[in-house]
Motif scaffolding. Structure first.
Motif, mmCIF file in Angstrom:
data_model
loop_
_atom_site.group_PDB
_atom_site.id
_atom_site.type_symbol
_atom_site.label_atom_id
_atom_site.label_comp_id
_atom_site.label_asym_id
_atom_site.label_seq_id
_atom_site.Cartn_x
_atom_site.Cartn_y
_atom_site.Cartn_z
ATOM 1 N N GLY A 32 31.112 66.766 56.719
ATOM 2 C CA GLY A 32 31.958 66.761 57.902
ATOM 3 C C GLY A 32 33.189 67.620 57.709
ATOM 4 N N ALA A 33 34.095 67.515 58.678
ATOM 5 C CA ALA A 33 35.249 68.409 58.738
ATOM 6 C C ALA A 33 36.213 68.230 57.570
ATOM 7 C CB ALA A 33 36.003 68.176 60.054
ATOM 8 N N TYR A 34 36.315 67.020 57.028
ATOM 9 C CA TYR A 34 37.356 66.773 56.031
ATOM 10 C C TYR A 34 36.921 67.185 54.625
ATOM 11 C CZ TYR A 34 39.479 64.833 60.075
ATOM 12 O OH TYR A 34 39.998 64.718 61.345
ATOM 13 N N GLY A 35 35.629 67.143 54.353
ATOM 14 C CA GLY A 35 35.122 67.757 53.135
ATOM 15 C C GLY A 35 35.312 69.264 53.191
ATOM 16 N N LYS A 36 35.038 69.847 54.354
ATOM 17 C CA LYS A 36 35.230 71.287 54.535
ATOM 18 C C LYS A 36 36.704 71.657 54.379
ATOM 19 C CE LYS A 36 31.216 71.826 57.554
ATOM 20 N NZ LYS A 36 30.728 71.996 58.939
ATOM 21 N N ARG A 37 37.584 70.789 54.859
ATOM 22 C CA ARG A 37 39.015 71.076 54.736
ATOM 23 C C ARG A 37 39.454 71.061 53.267
ATOM 24 N NH1 ARG A 37 43.028 67.879 58.572
ATOM 25 N NH2 ARG A 37 41.710 68.984 60.070
ATOM 26 N N ALA A 38 38.891 70.156 52.485
ATOM 27 C CA ALA A 38 39.217 70.117 51.057
ATOM 28 C C ALA A 38 38.801 71.423 50.378
ATOM 29 C CB ALA A 38 38.534 68.932 50.385
ATOM 30 N N ALA A 39 37.614 71.925 50.739
ATOM 31 C CA ALA A 39 37.156 73.197 50.174
ATOM 32 C C ALA A 39 38.104 74.326 50.577
ATOM 33 C CB ALA A 39 35.735 73.490 50.640
ATOM 34 N N GLN A 40 38.571 74.285 51.823
ATOM 35 C CA GLN A 40 39.519 75.303 52.294
ATOM 36 C C GLN A 40 40.830 75.232 51.515
ATOM 37 O OE1 GLN A 40 40.638 74.844 56.408
ATOM 38 N NE2 GLN A 40 41.551 76.870 56.553
ATOM 39 N N LEU A 41 41.298 74.028 51.248
ATOM 40 C CA LEU A 41 42.528 73.862 50.467
ATOM 41 C C LEU A 41 42.362 74.424 49.061
ATOM 42 C CD1 LEU A 41 43.490 70.211 51.527
ATOM 43 C CD2 LEU A 41 44.770 72.279 52.087
ATOM 44 N N LEU A 42 41.249 74.097 48.419
ATOM 45 C CA LEU A 42 40.990 74.599 47.064
ATOM 46 C C LEU A 42 40.901 76.120 47.060
ATOM 47 C CD1 LEU A 42 38.388 71.897 46.018
ATOM 48 C CD2 LEU A 42 40.633 72.240 44.951
ATOM 49 N N ASP A 43 40.269 76.659 48.100
ATOM 50 C CA ASP A 43 40.152 78.111 48.219
ATOM 51 C C ASP A 43 41.528 78.758 48.314
ATOM 52 O OD1 ASP A 43 38.268 80.365 48.558
ATOM 53 O OD2 ASP A 43 39.242 80.567 50.506
ATOM 54 N N MET A 44 42.405 78.173 49.117
ATOM 55 C CA MET A 44 43.746 78.737 49.286
ATOM 56 C C MET A 44 44.592 78.589 48.027
ATOM 57 S SD MET A 44 44.815 77.913 53.222
ATOM 58 C CE MET A 44 46.122 79.139 53.156
ATOM 59 N N MET A 45 44.272 77.562 47.217
ATOM 60 C CA MET A 45 44.986 77.365 45.961
ATOM 61 C C MET A 45 44.419 78.214 44.829
ATOM 62 S SD MET A 45 45.909 73.319 45.749
ATOM 63 C CE MET A 45 44.646 72.539 46.709
ATOM 64 N N GLY A 46 43.301 78.888 45.107
ATOM 65 C CA GLY A 46 42.685 79.704 44.059
ATOM 66 C C GLY A 46 41.919 78.895 43.033
ATOM 67 N N CYS A 47 41.519 77.685 43.392
ATOM 68 C CA CYS A 47 40.769 76.823 42.474
ATOM 69 C C CYS A 47 39.270 77.060 42.649
ATOM 70 C CB CYS A 47 41.079 75.351 42.740
ATOM 71 S SG CYS A 47 42.798 74.912 42.472
ATOM 72 N N ARG A 48 38.546 77.004 41.553
ATOM 73 C CA ARG A 48 37.090 77.150 41.630
ATOM 74 C C ARG A 48 36.476 75.851 42.152
ATOM 75 N NH1 ARG A 48 34.125 78.631 36.489
ATOM 76 N NH2 ARG A 48 35.476 77.048 35.545
ATOM 77 N N TYR A 49 35.460 76.002 42.969
ATOM 78 C CA TYR A 49 34.786 74.809 43.489
ATOM 79 C C TYR A 49 33.358 75.144 43.872
ATOM 80 C CZ TYR A 49 35.548 76.760 48.166
ATOM 81 O OH TYR A 49 35.543 77.570 49.275
ATOM 82 N N VAL A 50 32.528 74.115 43.931
ATOM 83 C CA VAL A 50 31.176 74.209 44.479
ATOM 84 C C VAL A 50 31.042 73.068 45.480
ATOM 85 C CG1 VAL A 50 30.097 75.324 42.497
ATOM 86 C CG2 VAL A 50 30.265 72.825 42.567
ATOM 87 N N THR A 51 30.067 73.194 46.385
ATOM 88 C CA THR A 51 29.923 72.159 47.406
ATOM 89 C C THR A 51 28.509 71.584 47.418
ATOM 90 O OG1 THR A 51 29.279 73.729 49.143
ATOM 91 C CG2 THR A 51 31.635 73.294 48.869
ATOM 92 N N LEU A 52 28.438 70.340 47.800
ATOM 93 C CA LEU A 52 27.164 69.710 48.149
ATOM 94 C C LEU A 52 27.308 69.301 49.604
ATOM 95 C CD1 LEU A 52 24.385 68.440 47.624
ATOM 96 C CD2 LEU A 52 25.576 66.381 46.818
ATOM 97 N N ASP A 53 26.656 70.065 50.495
ATOM 98 C CA ASP A 53 26.771 69.825 51.935
ATOM 99 C C ASP A 53 25.511 69.123 52.417
ATOM 100 O OD1 ASP A 53 27.166 69.850 54.660
ATOM 101 O OD2 ASP A 53 27.852 71.931 54.743
ATOM 102 N N THR A 54 25.653 67.871 52.839
ATOM 103 C CA THR A 54 24.501 67.093 53.304
ATOM 104 C C THR A 54 24.422 67.031 54.825
ATOM 105 O OG1 THR A 54 25.814 65.071 52.993
ATOM 106 C CG2 THR A 54 24.327 65.696 51.209
ATOM 107 N N GLY A 55 25.203 67.885 55.513
ATOM 108 C CA GLY A 55 25.162 67.908 56.972
ATOM 109 C C GLY A 55 25.979 66.786 57.578
ATOM 110 N N ASP A 56 25.815 66.581 58.874
ATOM 111 C CA ASP A 56 26.628 65.606 59.599
ATOM 112 C C ASP A 56 26.038 64.202 59.625
ATOM 113 O OD1 ASP A 56 28.600 67.496 60.425
ATOM 114 O OD2 ASP A 56 27.188 68.252 61.921
ATOM 115 N N TYR A 57 24.798 64.051 59.177
ATOM 116 C CA TYR A 57 24.087 62.806 59.444
ATOM 117 C C TYR A 57 23.838 61.940 58.209
ATOM 118 C CZ TYR A 57 22.967 65.818 63.387
ATOM 119 O OH TYR A 57 23.059 66.672 64.437
ATOM 120 N N LEU A 58 23.930 62.545 57.033
ATOM 121 C CA LEU A 58 23.540 61.827 55.814
ATOM 122 C C LEU A 58 24.651 61.871 54.772
ATOM 123 C CD1 LEU A 58 19.878 63.135 55.445
ATOM 124 C CD2 LEU A 58 20.573 60.837 56.173
ATOM 125 N N PRO A 59 24.771 60.817 53.969
ATOM 126 C CA PRO A 59 25.754 60.818 52.894
ATOM 127 C C PRO A 59 25.221 61.546 51.670
ATOM 128 C CG PRO A 59 24.600 58.729 52.917
ATOM 129 C CD PRO A 59 24.055 59.526 54.070
#
Length: 378
Positions: free
Chosen positions: A92-119
């Motif tokens: 959802g939007a708030y996981g995406k926002r965390a990735a955006q924050l890390l990106d702006m801070m120059g921190c390395r990150y990877v994501t596990l995106d399960t879509g809008d319907y599943l945890p």
């Protein structure tokens, strides 16, 4: 519960409808440097640690001015190893926002995106941690209010702990309304906000963080005003906030905390919110609406409903009709399906939800929308 001063009910994930006592607490002015206000700050910090079942010799509670995102950003900057990598669990939007924050801070990150319907599932997290030894921390949104999904915090926490990684939890919309125990669940950082399940007003967030992590975060901040360690250090030395605090919000929050205790704490509040959700979902389904999520993933915080397929349904018209009748709801945040969201938190009870259901039925009738129509499927 009465609709105070004819103001609309806020059926959102915060800001939300607050009590008259909480509003009244903001009628007095406070000096941000004064001992009386400093005692309020200290009391609030201690109560939040107790609510989280976080030992005061292991964890610290650091309030941070601004919206919840300010607190998330300050926590990520402090708790993220500059040489490490963060696994962001995203649905959802708030996981995406965390990735955006890390990106702006120059921190390395990877994501596990399960879509809008599943945890995210614990075994998926374990596999990623096994495959990528560079991952040092995991970020999880407990209740993703984009959809209303409640993610499996305890099971994921056990996996992260077993792999020796740091767990950072955005509990913005769940803390105070859903049981979370740092004594029982291995969480390193927990972030929430005043204007969610504790039913305060907007103005500050707070970070509950292991003191060892807090100490390690000294000097990591990318921002002067969002330096979590500096905020904590100044509070410990002086009792004051580093920069001007939202005094009225903090005092109102102390009153909201007292009401939270009177309701039975997290257990009592969770019971009311859950009942609100059950009444809402049952009533909406009776009107012909479908929930975005399967029942097992529904949170007691907010529920997403699919928009009817009837061409007469138009969300802006529907929203305006409910607003005119005293209820504010939330549009959907999903990109691939038309939906809207209705919150169950704040000063609401089943009687208010039942009133809302009658209002929704009236609005649909006025719009000429056929009830009991098939809603759009995902």
């Amino acid at each position: 519960m009465m609709n105070h001063s004819q103001a609309p009910y806020l059926l959102t994930p915060g800001p939300l409808t607050t009590s008259q006592a909480t509003k009244a607490a903001m009628l007095r002015d406070w000096g941000s440097w004064d001992d009386d206000f400093n005692r309020v700050t200290a009391n609030v910090r201690a109560q939040l640690l107790a609510m989280a079942e976080a030992a005061s010799d292991v964890y610290a509670c650091v309030p941070m001015q601004g919206s919840g995102t300010f607190a998330v950003e300050s926590a990520l900057a402090c708790a993220t190893d500059p040489n490490g990598k963060v696994l962001v669990l995203m649905n959802g939007a708030y996981g995406k926002r965390a990735a955006q924050l890390l990106d702006m801070m120059g921190c390395r990150y990877v994501t596990l995106d399960t879509g809008d319907y599943l945890p995210p599932q614990p075994d998926e997290v374990a596999a990623l941690l096994q495959q990528d030894a560079d991952i040092t921390a995991v970020f999880l949104v407990h209740c993703e209010t984009s959809s209303g999904i409640l993610n499996p915090l305890e099971a994921i926490a056990e996996v992260v702990c077993a792999h020796g990684k740091t767990l950072i939890v955005d509990a913005m919309s769940s803390f105070g309304g859903i049981p979370i125990s740092l004594a029982k669940t291995p969480i390193d950082v927990l972030i929430s906000s005043a204007n969610k399940c504790i039913e305060g007003v907007p103005g500050f967030g707070f970070v509950i963080i292991r003191q060892t992590l807090l100490a390690a975060g000294k000097g990591r901040a990318h921002s002067l005003s969002l330096d979590l360690h500096a905020q904590w250090d100044y509070m410990e030395r002086t009792g004051q906030w580093r920069f001007t605090p939202p005094t009225h919000t903090v005092v109102a929050f102390q009153v909201a905390l007292a009401q939270h205790r009177e309701e039975g704490g997290v257990t009592g509040r969770c019971a009311r919110y859950t009942h609100n959700r059950n009444v809402l979902v049952k009533g909406m389904r009776a009107l012909g609406f479908s929930t975005l999520l399967e029942d097992e993933w529904l949170s007691p915080i907010i529920t997403t409903f699919l928009s009817p397929t009837d061409p007469a349904f138009e969300f802006k018209t529907f929203y305006a009709a409910l607003k005119a009748r005293g209820f504010l709801i939330y549009p959907g945040k999903l990109t691939d399906v038309d939906s809207f969201r209705i919150g169950c938190i704040g000063q609401l009870d089943a009687a208010v939800i039942e009133q809302l259901l009658r209002v929704i039925q009236d609005a649909l009738t006025d719009m000429g929308v056929s009830l009991f129509t098939e809603s759009r499927s995902a």
